[in-house]
Design an enzyme around this catalytic site. Structure first.
Site, PDB file in Angstrom:
ATOM      1  N   ASP A 178       0.774  -1.363  -0.034  1.00  0.00           N
ATOM      2  CA  ASP A 178      -0.016  -0.048   0.069  1.00  0.00           C
ATOM      3  C   ASP A 178       1.017   1.375  -0.060  1.00  0.00           C
ATOM      4  OD1 ASP A 178      -2.044  -1.620   0.121  1.00  0.00           O
ATOM      5  OD2 ASP A 178      -2.762  -0.811   2.087  1.00  0.00           O
ATOM      6  N   ASP A 200      -0.704  -4.692  -3.516  1.00  0.00           N
ATOM      7  CA  ASP A 200      -1.517  -3.663  -3.882  1.00  0.00           C
ATOM      8  C   ASP A 200      -0.972  -2.316  -3.549  1.00  0.00           C
ATOM      9  OD1 ASP A 200      -3.514  -5.720  -4.208  1.00  0.00           O
ATOM     10  OD2 ASP A 200      -3.942  -5.580  -2.012  1.00  0.00           O
TER      11      ASP A 200
END
Length: 363
Positions: A178, A200
């Site tokens: 992230d 991600d």
């Protein structure tokens, strides 16, 4: 000899004054408390506070080389934060989602940022934003280790909800899980940047263009396949564009094997609705790669799970629960962009920066 020394001193003083006049504030770790004034600060947070107090339409802060262990939010429109050297002007902070804040509560993913932009027309240029959370060391700990951080999301740069016309140029965003979060309603232009991460690591519901950027997938402890995902968009179905990569390179660190990273997976965040709390059905995430180099570590798109009203696992798939496409990409990973995810010419040709961002404000 005295004349030469005096002339050199006068020239130095003149250059210093002229230099200072180009900026509203200058930050340097070399400044002491005696140096601090209306223009000189030892911390970036002090200069941000000065910008807020000034109340100007534009406020430029020049940050000299050094490592600034600071965590802060820019809430002042029109602020420009400009570093001296991209790789030597470093803003870093150690904060992960599962770590505790000073008040004893956990940071959470959104709160784990190093730098958060919460205002319009903010520019970041020529610096590094690094979340120094030691993800590899934490990742290597066994599940039985009580010191293992369970929520290892650690954001470096966050563009907050509805922050518009944010420009990020020649900036390194360094993290693992992230790394970059762009929230819904925001518009951001990334130019000549470097983004490093694994799981991600570019995500959120905002609209963002990555123009001529290097996106680098990081190595991870053995045994994790997939090692990670480049994007996890949560774009609202009514927002036409999400995460758009144009003329960029999606590369990898040494040691990252072939077919170990997904181009993206559809994130449907859990939200509270009138009839319960469950994965947002209207978060039809959008990721688009245009004229990009795709490395051999990229195997294509992947699925992602969420929660139903009954707290059961629900899977979302790239073919029907997301908007994942590519156009005129190249490199060994481009072959894994299935035909169903390739834009036809009449659509691909209209994907320009101005079209995606809704104007030429980024210039």
């Amino acid at each position: 000899m005295k004349t030469n020394i005096s002339s050199a001193l006068l020239l130095s003083l003149f250059c210093s004054f002229a230099y200072a006049e180009n900026y509203d504030a200058i930050v340097s770790p070399a400044f002491s408390s005696q140096d601090e004034s209306a223009h000189h600060y030892s911390k970036i947070t002090q200069a941000i506070a000065a910008a807020q107090a000034a109340g100007r339409e534009h406020y430029t802060i020049y940050v000299k080389d050094g490592v600034y262990n600071e965590k802060f939010e820019i809430k002042v429109p029109g602020v420009q934060l400009i570093g001296q050297d991209r790789d030597k002007t470093i803003i870093e902070y150690n904060s992960a989602s599962g770590m505790k804040r000073p008040d004893g509560k956990k940071w959470g993913t959104s709160g784990s940022y190093v730098l958060r932009v919460s205002a319009d027309n903010v520019t970041l240029k020529n610096l590094t934003v690094r979340n120094s959370f030691n993800y590899p060391a934490n990742d290597a700990k066994p599940q039985s280790d009580p010191t293992k951080i369970r929520s290892s999301q650690a954001v470096a740069l966050e563009v907050n909800k509805n922050a518009n016309h944010v420009k990020v140029e020649q900036v390194v965003m360094d993290g693992y899980q992230d790394t970059v979060l762009v929230k819904a309603g925001s518009t951001t232009y990334f130019k000549d940047c470097v983004v490093k991460g694994n799981v991600d690591f570019i995500f959120g519901g905002g609209t963002a263009v990555f123009d001529h950027c290097n996106v680098i997938a990081r190595n991870r402890a053995a045994g994790y396949i997939p090692m990670g995902y480049i994007t996890a968009p949560s774009t609202d179905v009514h927002t036409p564009y999400g995460l758009v990569f144009i003329n960029s390179r999606i590369e990898k660190e040494a040691g990252v094997p072939k077919d170990s990273y997904g181009l993206g997976r559809p994130w449907h965040p859990t939200r509270t609705f009138k009839d319960g709390r469950y994965a947002d059905p209207e978060a039809i995430g959008a990721t688009l790669y245009v004229n990009c180099y795709l490395g051999d570590h990229l195997f294509g798109w992947d699925k992602m799970s969420g929660w139903t009203k009954d707290h059961e696992v629900q899977w979302f798939y790239p073919d029907k629960d997301a908007r994942f496409f590519g156009y005129h990409n190249y490199g060994p990973g481009a072959k894994n962009m299935s035909d169903g995810h390739k834009l036809p010419d009449h659509q691909g040709k209209q994907i320009t920066i101005a079209h995606v961002l809704g104007g030429q404000w980024y210039k």
